[in-house]
Motif scaffolding. Structure first.
Motif, PDB file in Angstrom:
ATOM      1  N   LEU A   1      -8.974  -2.284  -0.460  1.00  0.00           N
ATOM      2  CA  LEU A   1      -8.241  -2.314   0.808  1.00  0.00           C
ATOM      3  C   LEU A   1      -7.691  -0.927   1.146  1.00  0.00           C
ATOM      4  CD1 LEU A   1      -7.838  -4.643   2.657  1.00  0.00           C
ATOM      5  CD2 LEU A   1      -5.576  -4.998   1.675  1.00  0.00           C
ATOM      6  N   ALA A   2      -7.168  -0.259   0.076  1.00  0.00           N
ATOM      7  CA  ALA A   2      -6.606   1.082   0.294  1.00  0.00           C
ATOM      8  C   ALA A   2      -7.679   2.030   0.790  1.00  0.00           C
ATOM      9  CB  ALA A   2      -5.992   1.595  -1.000  1.00  0.00           C
TER      10      ALA A   2
ATOM     11  N   LEU B   1     -10.447   1.259   2.259  1.00  0.00           N
ATOM     12  CA  LEU B   1     -10.865   0.821   3.594  1.00  0.00           C
ATOM     13  C   LEU B   1      -9.901   1.343   4.658  1.00  0.00           C
ATOM     14  CD1 LEU B   1     -12.950  -1.021   4.969  1.00  0.00           C
ATOM     15  CD2 LEU B   1     -11.225  -2.812   4.936  1.00  0.00           C
ATOM     16  N   ILE B   2      -8.600   1.233   4.356  1.00  0.00           N
ATOM     17  CA  ILE B   2      -7.597   1.696   5.323  1.00  0.00           C
ATOM     18  C   ILE B   2      -7.698   3.201   5.519  1.00  0.00           C
ATOM     19  CG2 ILE B   2      -5.116   1.970   5.665  1.00  0.00           C
ATOM     20  CD1 ILE B   2      -5.135  -0.826   5.715  1.00  0.00           C
ATOM     21  N   MET B   3      -7.894   3.927   4.396  1.00  0.00           N
ATOM     22  CA  MET B   3      -8.009   5.383   4.514  1.00  0.00           C
ATOM     23  C   MET B   3      -9.215   5.766   5.355  1.00  0.00           C
ATOM     24  SD  MET B   3      -5.499   6.886   3.221  1.00  0.00           S
ATOM     25  CE  MET B   3      -6.093   8.530   3.421  1.00  0.00           C
TER      26      MET B   3
ATOM     27  N   LEU C   1      -0.057   4.826  -1.206  1.00  0.00           N
ATOM     28  CA  LEU C   1      -0.835   5.785  -0.416  1.00  0.00           C
ATOM     29  C   LEU C   1       0.043   6.751   0.373  1.00  0.00           C
ATOM     30  CD1 LEU C   1      -3.580   3.502   1.137  1.00  0.00           C
ATOM     31  CD2 LEU C   1      -3.848   5.138  -0.684  1.00  0.00           C
TER      32      LEU C   1
ATOM     33  N   MET D   1      -8.497   9.259  13.311  1.00  0.00           N
ATOM     34  CA  MET D   1      -7.995  10.617  13.540  1.00  0.00           C
ATOM     35  C   MET D   1      -9.133  11.542  13.968  1.00  0.00           C
ATOM     36  SD  MET D   1      -4.794  10.911  13.163  1.00  0.00           S
ATOM     37  CE  MET D   1      -3.446   9.930  12.585  1.00  0.00           C
TER      38      MET D   1
ATOM     39  N   ILE E   1      -9.880  10.868  17.523  1.00  0.00           N
ATOM     40  CA  ILE E   1      -8.843  11.404  18.428  1.00  0.00           C
ATOM     41  C   ILE E   1      -8.958  12.923  18.524  1.00  0.00           C
ATOM     42  CG2 ILE E   1      -6.359  11.749  18.701  1.00  0.00           C
ATOM     43  CD1 ILE E   1      -5.936   8.990  17.557  1.00  0.00           C
ATOM     44  N   LEU E   2      -9.096  13.574  17.347  1.00  0.00           N
ATOM     45  CA  LEU E   2      -9.145  15.041  17.362  1.00  0.00           C
ATOM     46  C   LEU E   2     -10.409  15.530  18.060  1.00  0.00           C
ATOM     47  CD1 LEU E   2      -7.747  16.138  13.901  1.00  0.00           C
ATOM     48  CD2 LEU E   2      -6.658  16.251  16.120  1.00  0.00           C
TER      49      LEU E   2
ATOM     50  N   LEU F   1       0.813  -1.226   0.000  1.00  0.00           N
ATOM     51  CA  LEU F   1       0.000   0.000   0.000  1.00  0.00           C
ATOM     52  C   LEU F   1       0.845   1.274   0.000  1.00  0.00           C
ATOM     53  CD1 LEU F   1      -2.985  -0.770   2.360  1.00  0.00           C
ATOM     54  CD2 LEU F   1      -2.933  -0.681  -0.101  1.00  0.00           C
TER      55      LEU F   1
ATOM     56  N   PHE G   1      -2.006  13.650   5.645  1.00  0.00           N
ATOM     57  CA  PHE G   1      -3.124  13.497   6.563  1.00  0.00           C
ATOM     58  C   PHE G   1      -2.628  13.390   8.009  1.00  0.00           C
ATOM     59  CE2 PHE G   1      -6.384  10.611   8.398  1.00  0.00           C
ATOM     60  CZ  PHE G   1      -7.449  11.461   8.270  1.00  0.00           C
TER      61      PHE G   1
ATOM     62  N   MET H   1      -3.645  21.709  20.121  1.00  0.00           N
ATOM     63  CA  MET H   1      -4.632  21.687  21.208  1.00  0.00           C
ATOM     64  C   MET H   1      -3.986  21.296  22.532  1.00  0.00           C
ATOM     65  SD  MET H   1      -8.142  20.210  19.650  1.00  0.00           S
ATOM     66  CE  MET H   1      -7.736  19.197  18.275  1.00  0.00           C
TER      67      MET H   1
ATOM     68  N   LEU I   1     -10.676   3.967   7.659  1.00  0.00           N
ATOM     69  CA  LEU I   1     -10.374   3.622   9.053  1.00  0.00           C
ATOM     70  C   LEU I   1      -9.486   4.684   9.698  1.00  0.00           C
ATOM     71  CD1 LEU I   1      -9.762  -0.226   9.036  1.00  0.00           C
ATOM     72  CD2 LEU I   1     -11.659   1.041  10.023  1.00  0.00           C
ATOM     73  N   LEU I   2      -8.462   5.074   8.938  1.00  0.00           N
ATOM     74  CA  LEU I   2      -7.520   6.084   9.445  1.00  0.00           C
ATOM     75  C   LEU I   2      -8.244   7.396   9.720  1.00  0.00           C
ATOM     76  CD1 LEU I   2      -4.535   5.684   9.851  1.00  0.00           C
ATOM     77  CD2 LEU I   2      -4.124   6.856   7.703  1.00  0.00           C
ATOM     78  N   ALA I   3      -9.123   7.787   8.770  1.00  0.00           N
ATOM     79  CA  ALA I   3      -9.854   9.046   8.932  1.00  0.00           C
ATOM     80  C   ALA I   3     -10.739   8.979  10.168  1.00  0.00           C
ATOM     81  CB  ALA I   3     -10.697   9.322   7.685  1.00  0.00           C
TER      82      ALA I   3
ATOM     83  N   ILE J   1      -8.815  -5.680  -5.406  1.00  0.00           N
ATOM     84  CA  ILE J   1      -8.893  -5.849  -3.954  1.00  0.00           C
ATOM     85  C   ILE J   1      -7.965  -4.864  -3.242  1.00  0.00           C
ATOM     86  CG2 ILE J   1      -7.115  -7.632  -3.764  1.00  0.00           C
ATOM     87  CD1 ILE J   1     -10.435  -7.785  -1.965  1.00  0.00           C
ATOM     88  N   VAL J   2      -6.848  -4.515  -3.951  1.00  0.00           N
ATOM     89  CA  VAL J   2      -5.916  -3.561  -3.356  1.00  0.00           C
ATOM     90  C   VAL J   2      -6.572  -2.187  -3.237  1.00  0.00           C
ATOM     91  CG1 VAL J   2      -3.705  -2.412  -3.656  1.00  0.00           C
ATOM     92  CG2 VAL J   2      -3.911  -4.813  -4.201  1.00  0.00           C
TER      93      VAL J   2
END
Lengths: 254, 301
Positions: free
Chosen positions: B6-7, B9-11, A95, B18, B21-22, A92, A102, A113, B13-15, B2-3
């Motif tokens: 997956l990419a 999906l990962i983005m 990316l 974050m 958290i923020l 990956l 990001f 913060m 999840l990451l978003a 599938i890649v």
């Protein structure tokens, strides 16, 4: 001992020899923009060091566990759809830019913060520089450099661990601080000089930056000498390698 | 295929991670801010230019809200912005007088008595380092640092003395900052013509007479005629806080009685001057001629 040697080499390389600003020319916007006064330049340097460290920590974690080929998290998720062998092949790293930007932007927000809540004087000192760092390419560069050594490593033994990534980040940031502080010192003196009218302002700053970069090329080759001094057992192979390419100086790693 | 899935999906999840958290940090690290600060910040243009003297609009908003800074510092927003800020803070914008530079020296080159030849770099800053270029160590040197510093071409050295063109002057204060002898001061122009003491010499009268034909000798005549004047360190000063352009009778008397003629009106010409020159041919102002082949460009190296 071996680890320490590697770390010293990475540190010296990031701070002096391959200085982010003066060798790779990344992070030039704050280098020219915020180097008018010594104290603000120092503050900017420390803020960059701080953010670069946090961003590197996150980007190493993401690269190691998610982005690189055979990363555990990706392989685990991929395992639901594919056979384990094929899942382990998923790469990956395409990316990288979007993920790093990001991560940098979010971590800067988070740090802002956090600092505002718990260290108000520091927040005041950083002022507007903290959000500005979001768009600092030196930080993205550090992340990409770390990715190069994690996903691009030729063997698992050469793959960078977290400690190596953090060394690069901290000393790269300190090298940036060094460069911007030297620049600010010169520019403060320049205010008292009689610069010819066509060169006043940004032109003379660019010329000074160029001369500074020339001066820093003087560190080229220090890494090789340091390596020979720190790793005596590898000296022989190094010397035979050198005799083959005798007339040429050591190639600058870029 | 599938890649790609997956990419994305990962983005996603990451978003989500974050964002969570923020969002948590935003609540956990919440800082109480004076609502007036954010109101002032909204009223400001948000250019973050630093012209007010603070690092950015945010810092100026805090300073203004806490009363450290006046509400009219923002040159980008101008009067309307100052008015808005003042309304938020519930204070009044002070009346802003135009401040204009005044050269506190009245001696043209022929009125300074002792000179020596100076062959250094033609700038006041370097000439000021060398003692004895002219005997008066307070007066205008006439090398034109102020002239070069002026972005509006409003100050010129004429007969060795810097003179301000008040029609062009905007009161930016560049000349006052650059003058190495600090004889250019910014004073409030309460009317078009302002009375000034055209001298900066603090030496006793005896020595002033040796070096200048028009210098202030500190006799105190003006202070006896009018309360507007006071003599400190052998030099007459005008108290501009009490300066009132409407009642200048006593000050006019002081101006006439000054033995050295060191008190002047500057700014717009008054009715008497206009009367004096009325009908006279004062001549056209001399303009630069660009037809010469002689290059008189000065080199400042």
């Amino acid at each position: 001992m071996e680890t320490l040697t590697t770390l010293i080499l990475i540190a010296v390389g990031a701070a002096l020899i391959n200085n982010f600003v003066l060798h790779y020319f990344v992070g030039l916007c704050p280098f020219v923009g915020v180097s008018r006064r010594l104290d603000t330049a120092f503050g900017m340097g420390l803020a960059v060091t701080f953010v670069i460290t946090i961003a590197s920590l996150l980007s190493w974690t993401l690269t190691f566990y998610v982005l690189r080929q055979g990363a555990p998290v990706t392989a685990w998720i991929g395992g639901f759809f594919l056979s384990p062998d094929r899942a382990a092949e998923i790469d990956l790293t395409i990316l990288n830019y979007i993920v790093y930007i990001f991560v940098i932007a979010s971590s800067v927000q988070f740090v802002e913060m956090y600092v505002r809540r718990f260290f108000p004087p520091l927040y005041k000192a950083f002022g507007v520089y903290l959000p500005l760092i979001t768009t600092n390419c030196a930080i993205l560069f550090a992340c990409l450099e770390i990715m190069k050594h994690v996903s691009g490593a030729s063997s698992p033994a050469e793959m960078w661990g977290l400690h190596e990534a953090l060394t690069l980040a901290v000393f790269g940031g300190l090298g940036f601080t060094l460069a911007i502080v030297i620049m600010a010192g010169i520019r403060e003196e320049l205010d008292l000089c009689d610069v010819p009218a066509p060169l006043q302002g940004p032109p003379i700053a660019m010329i000074v930056a160029g001369i500074l970069a020339l001066a820093f090329t003087g560190f080229t080759g220090v890494d090789r000498g340091l390596e020979e001094a720190l790793r005596p057992e590898k000296n022989e192979t190094a010397q035979t390698a050198r005799s083959e390419s005798a007339p040429y100086p050591h190639e600058v790693s870029r | 295929m599938i890649v790609i899935l997956l990419a994305s999906l990962i983005m996603v999840l990451l978003a989500c991670l974050m964002a969570w958290i923020l969002g948590w940090a935003n609540r956990a690290f919440h800082v109480e801010v004076d609502p007036r600060v954010s109101a002032v910040l909204d009223a400001l243009p948000g250019a973050n230019c630093g012209a007010c003297g603070y690092v950015g609009c945010g810092e100026y908003a805090e300073a203004a809200a806490s009363g450290e800074a006046p509400p009219d510092l923002c040159p980008v927003g101008g009067d309307s912005c100052a008015q808005a800020v003042a309304e938020i803070l519930g204070i009044e914008v002070g009346q802003k007088l135009p401040f204009r530079p005044v050269v506190h020296c009245g001696a043209t080159y022929d009125k300074r008595l002792i000179h020596s030849e100076y062959r250094g770099e033609p700038s006041c800053r370097s000439a000021n380092l060398v003692g004895g270029v002219q005997a008066c160590t307070y007066g205008c040197l006439g090398f034109g640092d102020c002239e070069r510093s002026c972005p509006f071409d409003a100050i010129h050295v004429i007969d060795g003395l810097a003179r301000v063109d008040y029609e062009k002057c905007t009161g930016c204060g560049a000349c006052a900052r650059v003058c190495p002898r600090n004889i250019i001061h910014m004073i409030p122009f309460k009317s078009e013509r302002v009375m000034v003491v055209a001298c900066s010499n603090h030496d006793p009268g005896k020595y002033v007479r040796q070096v200048c034909k028009v210098g202030c000798i500190g006799c105190g005549m003006c202070a006896r005629k009018s309360d507007l004047f006071r003599v400190e360190d052998n030099l007459a000063h005008i108290d501009y806080d009490q300066y009132d352009p409407e009642s200048m009778d006593e000050a006019q008397l002081a101006l006439e009685k000054c033995p050295m003629n060191g008190i002047l009106y500057i700014g717009e010409p008054g009715p008497e001057e206009l009367e004096q020159t009325d009908g006279e041919d004062v001549g056209e102002p001399v303009r630069d001629e660009f037809q010469t082949t002689v290059d008189d460009t000065e080199w400042h190296g």
